[in-house]
Design a protein around this motif. Structure first.
Motif, PDB file in Angstrom:
ATOM      1  N   LEU A  29      48.388  41.763 -89.029  1.00 25.16           N
ATOM      2  CA  LEU A  29      47.185  42.406 -89.563  1.00 25.16           C
ATOM      3  C   LEU A  29      47.480  43.307 -90.765  1.00 25.16           C
ATOM      4  O   LEU A  29      46.693  43.372 -91.711  1.00 25.16           O
ATOM      5  N   ALA A  33      44.986  42.169 -93.839  1.00 27.27           N
ATOM      6  CA  ALA A  33      43.850  43.014 -94.249  1.00 27.27           C
ATOM      7  C   ALA A  33      43.941  43.422 -95.727  1.00 27.27           C
ATOM      8  O   ALA A  33      42.958  43.244 -96.464  1.00 27.27           O
ATOM      9  N   ASN A  50      40.629  47.376 -91.050  1.00 27.14           N
ATOM     10  CA  ASN A  50      41.553  46.453 -90.370  1.00 27.14           C
ATOM     11  C   ASN A  50      40.906  45.851 -89.128  1.00 27.14           C
ATOM     12  O   ASN A  50      41.084  44.675 -88.825  1.00 27.14           O
ATOM     13  N   ARG A  54      40.340  41.826 -88.316  1.00 26.62           N
ATOM     14  CA  ARG A  54      40.772  41.205 -87.037  1.00 26.62           C
ATOM     15  C   ARG A  54      39.741  40.189 -86.538  1.00 26.62           C
ATOM     16  O   ARG A  54      40.079  39.126 -86.030  1.00 26.62           O
TER      17      ARG A  54
END
Ligand SMILES: O=C(O)COP(=O)(O)O
Length: 277
Positions: A29, A33, A50, A54
């Motif tokens: 991530l 992101a 973030n 996800r």
């Protein structure tokens, strides 16, 4: 959650462990992101937290970008519905060509930066090395005609097969280029019997095609295989292929999306049971 004893008993029956990448083997991530947000900024779109990014992950990088663009116009939670995303993009005049353009900017940036803030989860490197070392030991068997012929193909080695040595595979919707770069960084590029990515699998998850192909390549029966993943495409691909699945609730998938699929076996994260594989 399934009890640890039940998970151990399940694992003991299996020979092939098919892992998802994002949110299962690696926490990606921290690089996904910023890459999504870089592309958003380049095209005058707003950026996402973030946690919202996800929600966009799971169905390949093009759908990641489609969802990130659509979330400029509809609530983040609605972007799991790809029909709604398509309607929104059409309404807001984001053609396939435009999405491809944004995706290209995202992909180039992500490729460049994809190993900066990406880490394997605890226990993953040890688990993959342990299994591949065991397989390699069997592969040195000089009596095996398969090994003579092919050099290094642990899964076809007669000794490996008769000793029921476990093997691992990876099935990810992520494109092969960043997936390989991440595996290389952690010395894991040769740890799997085989791996298929978003652009190398016959069809992306939730289609069962990738699992069928892995079963074909390894010669392992479906009842001896298990998928381990953290999001809805993993659970559905396993269901569609008729193999067991351990669904992880502490990866990128959201509980509210996973629960309606009534997953059979559930755990928090791979670290909870990696040592038993
Ligand atoms: O790239 C994605 O969309 C998801 O990748 P994964 O299949 O490894 O979770």
């Amino acid at each position: 959650m399934t009890s640890l004893d039940e998970i151990k008993a399940l694992i003991a029956q299996k020979e092939l462990f098919i892992f998802d990448l994002d949110g299962t083997l690696f926490n990606t991530l921290g690089d996904l992101a910023p890459a999504v947000n870089y592309a958003m900024t380049q095209f005058g779109l707003h950026t996402h937290s973030n946690d919202d990014v996800r929600t966009f992950i799971g169905n390949g990088s093009m759908n990641l970008i489609r969802r990130a663009v659509a979330a400029n116009f509809i609530p983040v939670a609605s972007t799991r519905d790809m029909e709604k995303v398509a309607e929104t993009l059409a309404r807001e005049n984001y053609s396939d060509e435009k999405i491809k353009e944004i995706h290209k900017v995202y992909s180039e940036y992500y490729w460049e930066h994809c190993t900066k803030n990406t880490e394997p989860y605890k226990g993953v490197v040890e688990l993959l090395q342990r299994i591949s070392n065991r397989a390699e030991n069997f592969n040195r068997n000089e009596d095996c005609a398969e090994c003579d012929k092919n050099g290094a193909q642990p899964v076809n080695c007669v000794a490996t097969k008769s000793a029921k040595v476990r093997c691992t595979a990876m099935l990810t919707n992520k494109p092969v280029a960043p997936a390989q770069k991440i595996l290389k960084k952690f010395g894991l590029e040769n740890s799997f019997a085989t791996y298929l990515c978003g652009d190398t699998t016959p069809e992306r998850k939730p289609s069962p095609a990738g699992i069928y192909e892995i079963l074909r390549q390894t010669g392992i029966a479906p009842e001896k295989a298990i998928m381990i993943g953290d999001d809805t495409p993993d659970v559905l691909a396993a269901k569609n292929a008729g193999i067991d699945c351990i669904t992880l609730f502490e990866g990128f998938g959201k509980t509210e999306n996973l629960l309606p699929l009534e997953p059979c076996y559930t755990a928090g994260h791979i670290k909870d049971f990696a040592e038993f594989i």
